[in-house]
Scaffold this motif. Structure first.
Motif, PDB file in Angstrom:
ATOM      1  N   ALA A  20       0.630  -0.893  -0.418  1.00 27.37           N
ATOM      2  CA  ALA A  20       0.387  -0.785   0.019  1.00 27.37           C
ATOM      3  C   ALA A  20       1.052   1.706   0.212  1.00 27.37           C
ATOM      4  O   ALA A  20       0.687   2.024  -0.815  1.00 27.37           O
ATOM      5  N   ILE A  21       1.964   1.148   0.495  1.00 25.65           N
ATOM      6  CA  ILE A  21       2.606   2.582   0.774  1.00 25.65           C
ATOM      7  C   ILE A  21       3.518   2.818  -0.179  1.00 25.65           C
ATOM      8  O   ILE A  21       3.845   3.712  -1.050  1.00 25.65           O
ATOM      9  N   ALA A  25       2.565   5.893  -3.596  1.00 25.66           N
ATOM     10  CA  ALA A  25       4.151   6.603  -3.041  1.00 25.66           C
ATOM     11  C   ALA A  25       4.474   6.639  -4.537  1.00 25.66           C
ATOM     12  O   ALA A  25       5.177   7.519  -5.470  1.00 25.66           O
ATOM     13  N   ARG A  26       4.079   5.503  -5.781  1.00 25.64           N
ATOM     14  CA  ARG A  26       4.617   5.266  -7.108  1.00 25.64           C
ATOM     15  C   ARG A  26       3.297   6.577  -7.931  1.00 25.64           C
ATOM     16  O   ARG A  26       3.282   7.237  -8.286  1.00 25.64           O
ATOM     17  N   LEU A  28       2.209   9.000  -6.334  1.00 32.04           N
ATOM     18  CA  LEU A  28       2.204  10.811  -5.873  1.00 32.04           C
ATOM     19  C   LEU A  28       3.453  10.923  -7.066  1.00 32.04           C
ATOM     20  O   LEU A  28       3.884  12.205  -6.941  1.00 32.04           O
ATOM     21  N   PHE A  29       4.556   9.950  -6.741  1.00 31.98           N
ATOM     22  CA  PHE A  29       6.130  10.339  -7.695  1.00 31.98           C
ATOM     23  C   PHE A  29       5.446  10.932  -8.902  1.00 31.98           C
ATOM     24  O   PHE A  29       5.883  11.686  -9.664  1.00 31.98           O
ATOM     25  N   PHE A  30       5.081   9.801  -9.551  1.00 34.99           N
ATOM     26  CA  PHE A  30       4.064   9.665 -11.158  1.00 34.99           C
ATOM     27  C   PHE A  30       3.694  11.167 -11.488  1.00 34.99           C
ATOM     28  O   PHE A  30       3.569  12.058 -11.610  1.00 34.99           O
ATOM     29  N   GLU A  31       2.836  12.080  -9.617  1.00 34.43           N
ATOM     30  CA  GLU A  31       2.241  13.258 -10.357  1.00 34.43           C
ATOM     31  C   GLU A  31       2.456  14.296  -9.901  1.00 34.43           C
ATOM     32  O   GLU A  31       2.622  15.424 -11.103  1.00 34.43           O
ATOM     33  N   LYS A  32       3.479  14.217  -9.199  1.00 36.03           N
ATOM     34  CA  LYS A  32       4.119  14.696  -8.543  1.00 36.03           C
ATOM     35  C   LYS A  32       5.753  15.097  -8.222  1.00 36.03           C
ATOM     36  O   LYS A  32       6.907  16.203  -7.761  1.00 36.03           O
ATOM     37  N   GLY A  33       6.274  14.034  -8.847  1.00 37.62           N
ATOM     38  CA  GLY A  33       8.008  13.758  -8.876  1.00 37.62           C
ATOM     39  C   GLY A  33       8.311  14.070  -7.684  1.00 37.62           C
ATOM     40  O   GLY A  33       7.517  13.493  -6.594  1.00 37.62           O
ATOM     41  N   VAL A  64      14.048   5.124  -4.345  1.00 38.70           N
ATOM     42  CA  VAL A  64      14.724   4.234  -5.451  1.00 38.70           C
ATOM     43  C   VAL A  64      13.617   3.049  -5.736  1.00 38.70           C
ATOM     44  O   VAL A  64      14.049   2.659  -6.125  1.00 38.70           O
ATOM     45  N   SER A  65      12.709   3.053  -4.741  1.00 37.79           N
ATOM     46  CA  SER A  65      12.050   1.484  -4.405  1.00 37.79           C
ATOM     47  C   SER A  65      11.524   1.716  -5.018  1.00 37.79           C
ATOM     48  O   SER A  65      11.120   0.225  -6.454  1.00 37.79           O
ATOM     49  N   VAL A  66      10.519   2.520  -5.815  1.00 38.78           N
ATOM     50  CA  VAL A  66      10.029   2.697  -6.966  1.00 38.78           C
ATOM     51  C   VAL A  66      10.474   2.824  -8.194  1.00 38.78           C
ATOM     52  O   VAL A  66       9.823   2.245  -9.310  1.00 38.78           O
ATOM     53  N   ILE A  67      11.602   3.893  -8.805  1.00 43.38           N
ATOM     54  CA  ILE A  67      12.492   3.287  -9.843  1.00 43.38           C
ATOM     55  C   ILE A  67      12.957   2.223 -10.204  1.00 43.38           C
ATOM     56  O   ILE A  67      13.205   1.314 -11.273  1.00 43.38           O
TER      57      ILE A  67
END
Length: 222
Positions: A20-21, A25-26, A28-33, A64-67
């Motif tokens: 879920a985390i 994160a994915r 929001l990082f996709f949306e806002k960087g 980094v985990s999303v990358i």
């Protein structure tokens, strides 16, 4: 038995919270960087902020985990394409275009990865996390190295080329074009101008690696 059941349930819940985390994160990082905050991620995941730090030491580690997640998606794609390819030239092509198509179809992964490569991002990131990304990148690069080495061994490619440098050249030439294509919201595939650029870059790479072939033309005295 009861203790085992309780332990299994807790482990399942732990994995669900971790997923879920990562999913929050994915998104929001996709949306806002990188500007997305841990507070926003906790709210999106419907968890307390403190819970996030039980799974990830910092926002950088989560980023980094999303990358790395994106790298795994790419690696699975390359494996599928390689399974259909025959010969080192087809394998080299399969790897190159698997990377290109992955990035065009998953632009957000490409964008957040490119940000991590900037001097600003790396200056804020721990050596440990930089090493994690570098090791994962080298794992992907090795696919190209292996295909090119097979080409050298088969006699298709020149035996004097630096296979690592050639693999890097392939990745970087594609990345340079992707930097332009990903900014163009209408470039959703390899069609049109960008497709021609990708093809041209790959053709240059292959021409540079292949052994010279006789032209078939006779000399002036022939």
């Amino acid at each position: 038995m009861r203790q085992m059941a309780v332990a299994a349930r807790r482990e399942k819940e732990r994995l669900q919270r971790g997923n879920a985390i990562l999913e929050a994160a994915r998104h929001l990082f996709f949306e806002k960087g990188y500007s997305a905050t841990m507070d926003e991620i906790a709210k999106k995941a419907e968890l307390g902020k403190g819970t996030l730090y039980l799974y990830f030491k910092s926002k950088d580690e989560l980023y980094v985990s999303v990358i790395i997640e994106g790298f795994h998606v790419l690696e699975r794609r390359m494996e599928r394409e390689l399974a259909k390819a025959e010969g080192p030239d087809e394998k080299t092509r399969a790897i190159y275009y698997a990377f290109v198509d992955h990035c065009l179809e998953n632009r957000e992964y490409f964008r957040i990865t490119q940000y991590f490569l900037t001097e600003d991002a790396r200056s804020k990131t721990s050596r440990e996390l930089i090493d994690t990304i570098n090791q994962a990148s080298m794992r992907l690069l090795q696919y190209g190295v292996n295909a090119i080495q097979d080409g050298v061994a088969s006699g298709l490619f020149r035996d004097d080329i630096d296979v690592i440098a050639a693999s890097i050249l392939g990745w970087r030439s594609a990345t340079g074009i992707l930097d332009l294509a990903v900014l163009d919201e209408e470039a959703d595939s390899r069609a049109g101008t960008y497709g021609q650029l990708f093809d041209l870059a790959f053709d240059f790479l292959m021409r540079g690696m292949k052994k010279d072939r006789p032209s078939g033309r006779k000399g002036a005295g022939g």
